[in-house]
Design a protein around this motif. Structure first.
Motif, short mmCIF file in Angstrom:
data_model
loop_
_atom_site.label_atom_id
_atom_site.label_comp_id
_atom_site.label_asym_id
_atom_site.label_seq_id
_atom_site.Cartn_x
_atom_site.Cartn_y
_atom_site.Cartn_z
N ASP A 185 -20.27 38.38 -23.02
CA ASP A 185 -19.46 37.24 -22.62
C ASP A 185 -18.13 37.14 -23.35
N THR A 186 -17.93 37.97 -24.36
CA THR A 186 -16.66 37.98 -25.09
C THR A 186 -16.38 39.40 -25.55
N ILE A 187 -15.13 39.80 -25.41
CA ILE A 187 -14.69 41.11 -25.90
C ILE A 187 -13.61 40.88 -26.93
N LEU A 188 -13.76 41.54 -28.08
CA LEU A 188 -12.69 41.61 -29.07
C LEU A 188 -12.09 43.01 -28.92
N GLN A 190 -14.90 38.88 -15.94
CA GLN A 190 -14.16 37.63 -15.83
C GLN A 190 -14.27 36.75 -17.06
N ASP A 191 -15.07 37.17 -18.03
CA ASP A 191 -15.24 36.35 -19.23
C ASP A 191 -14.11 36.60 -20.22
N THR A 192 -14.29 36.11 -21.42
CA THR A 192 -13.23 36.08 -22.43
C THR A 192 -12.92 37.45 -23.03
N ILE A 193 -11.65 37.78 -23.08
CA ILE A 193 -11.17 38.94 -23.82
C ILE A 193 -10.12 38.45 -24.80
N PHE A 194 -10.40 38.68 -26.08
CA PHE A 194 -9.43 38.38 -27.12
C PHE A 194 -8.83 39.70 -27.59
N GLY A 195 -7.52 39.83 -27.48
CA GLY A 195 -6.84 40.96 -28.05
C GLY A 195 -6.81 40.80 -29.56
N VAL A 196 -6.88 41.91 -30.27
CA VAL A 196 -6.85 41.90 -31.74
C VAL A 196 -5.78 42.89 -32.19
N SER A 220 5.76 39.15 -31.06
CA SER A 220 5.73 38.45 -29.77
C SER A 220 5.61 39.41 -28.59
N GLU A 221 6.27 40.57 -28.67
CA GLU A 221 6.19 41.51 -27.55
C GLU A 221 4.80 42.14 -27.42
N ASP A 222 4.12 42.38 -28.56
CA ASP A 222 2.75 42.89 -28.51
C ASP A 222 1.79 41.85 -27.94
N VAL A 223 1.96 40.62 -28.36
CA VAL A 223 1.11 39.53 -27.86
C VAL A 223 1.33 39.37 -26.36
N GLU A 224 2.57 39.33 -25.92
CA GLU A 224 2.87 39.18 -24.50
C GLU A 224 2.33 40.33 -23.67
N PHE A 225 2.42 41.56 -24.21
CA PHE A 225 1.90 42.72 -23.49
C PHE A 225 0.39 42.62 -23.33
N PHE A 226 -0.30 42.20 -24.40
CA PHE A 226 -1.74 42.04 -24.33
C PHE A 226 -2.11 40.97 -23.30
N LEU A 227 -1.42 39.84 -23.35
CA LEU A 227 -1.70 38.76 -22.41
C LEU A 227 -1.44 39.20 -20.97
N SER A 228 -0.35 39.92 -20.75
CA SER A 228 -0.03 40.37 -19.39
C SER A 228 -1.01 41.44 -18.90
N SER A 229 -1.74 42.04 -19.82
CA SER A 229 -2.75 43.03 -19.46
C SER A 229 -4.10 42.40 -19.13
N ALA A 266 -5.67 39.86 -21.37
CA ALA A 266 -6.32 39.18 -22.49
C ALA A 266 -6.14 37.67 -22.35
N ASP A 267 -7.14 36.92 -22.77
CA ASP A 267 -7.06 35.47 -22.72
C ASP A 267 -6.26 34.90 -23.88
N ASP A 268 -6.31 35.59 -25.00
CA ASP A 268 -5.57 35.16 -26.18
C ASP A 268 -5.53 36.36 -27.13
N VAL A 269 -4.76 36.25 -28.19
CA VAL A 269 -4.61 37.34 -29.16
C VAL A 269 -4.84 36.79 -30.56
N LEU A 270 -5.63 37.51 -31.33
CA LEU A 270 -5.92 37.17 -32.72
C LEU A 270 -5.29 38.20 -33.64
N GLY A 271 -4.75 37.74 -34.75
CA GLY A 271 -4.22 38.64 -35.76
C GLY A 271 -5.31 39.07 -36.72
N LYS A 272 -5.15 40.28 -37.26
CA LYS A 272 -6.09 40.77 -38.27
C LYS A 272 -5.66 40.25 -39.63
#
Length: 111
Positions: free
Chosen positions: A37-40, A63-69, A75-84, A86-92
């Motif tokens: 139900d969730t992908i990191l 269709q469930d949650t994907i969090f980019g990590v 900002s460009e990496d976050v936007e690219f992940f979201l446009s691909s 991802a539902d949201d992006v988390l920093g390490k």
């Protein structure tokens, strides 16, 4: 520890294959299979990077949650992940508190 079951993949292609198999298992054995139900999804992986894998996973019907990590919360990496897809992006590094907060927000958005 918190009741989660984790499935790992060593590269983006393997992540797509794991999700494809899980979706198939959900179709063939819905009564007894607990679906993922969730992908990191890590940004930088061999064979297929995180955004590419995320896009492929969405195409096959997840269709469930994907969090980019990512370690680069540019900002460009976050936007690219979201446009691909991802539902949201988390920093390490990721903390359980940050992950729980994101899950809470996902539950609110899906209501």
């Amino acid at each position: 520890r918190a009741g989660h079951t984790c499935v790992t993949a060593v590269n983006g292609k393997e992540a797509v294959d794991v999700i494809a198999a899980d979706l198939e298992e959900c179709k063939s054995n819905p009564k007894y299979h607990t679906p993922i139900d969730t992908i990191l999804m890590d940004y930088e992986m061999p064979i297929m990077n995180g955004p590419e894998a995320t896009s492929e996973i969405r195409k096959i019907g997840f269709q469930d949650t994907i969090f980019g990590v990512t370690g680069n919360v540019l900002s460009e990496d976050v936007e690219f992940f979201l446009s691909s897809g991802a539902d949201d992006v988390l920093g390490k590094p990721i903390s359980m508190a940050a992950l729980n907060q994101k899950w809470d927000l996902e539950r609110i958005w899906s209501l």
